[in-house]
Design a protein around this motif. Sequence first.
Motif: not given
Length: 211
Positions: A117-119, A165-168, A181-190
């Motif tokens: 998304s580039g954000n 998909d921006g999730q990892y 491997t890290f998951t990425i939440d909606d705020s960008g935290e991993i």
Amino acid sequence: PPPPPTHPPTTPTPTHPLSSAASDVYKRQWQSSQIVTMAIEADGSLGQPVATDASAVGPFGFDFRADGVALVSDDDPDVAPDGASTYRIDDAGVAVPISPQTKNDGDGSCWATFNPSGNLGYIANFDSDSLTGLAIGSDGAIEDVIIELDLPEGTQPRDLQVSGDGQYLYVLGFGKGQMLTFTIDDSGEIESTDTAENLPPSSTGLVNIDI
């Protein structure tokens, strides 16, 4: 006496990939702090290089988002902590600063990546064994440092990529031969979810995560 050898004698593999002389040349180019662009012509050939003075010392890794904004990690070899900058490349190939530099808590900020998304932007800090996360506005400006995550000592994160998909977030831990491997939440935290071990010691970069 035996005849002189026709080839130089074999020497042990150096611990640094460059000889001391080559390292000095590389460092001078690095410390020249320029960003160089070349236009790609219709036939695939490259145009003339256009060199622009960077807005911070030591531009190193970079990534582009869809609208052409470039995220650049700034690795000053002499001063820590390091940081990141953003640029837009104009029609003449000049790198125009958007955010001149945002400092982080890391040292050896060598690789950078956007999320799809580039954000969000992420920086791998090789020397301090850490990751930095950035919030990036629609105009390309770095708005805030949202993550400063310490990794285990000796991880030496050497490259990183966000999945399609921006999730990892995948991070190459060069020092320990790992892929983290890290998951990425909606705020960008991993959050760390998995670690693959026993990568070859020559593993030095990531190309693409096709998810």
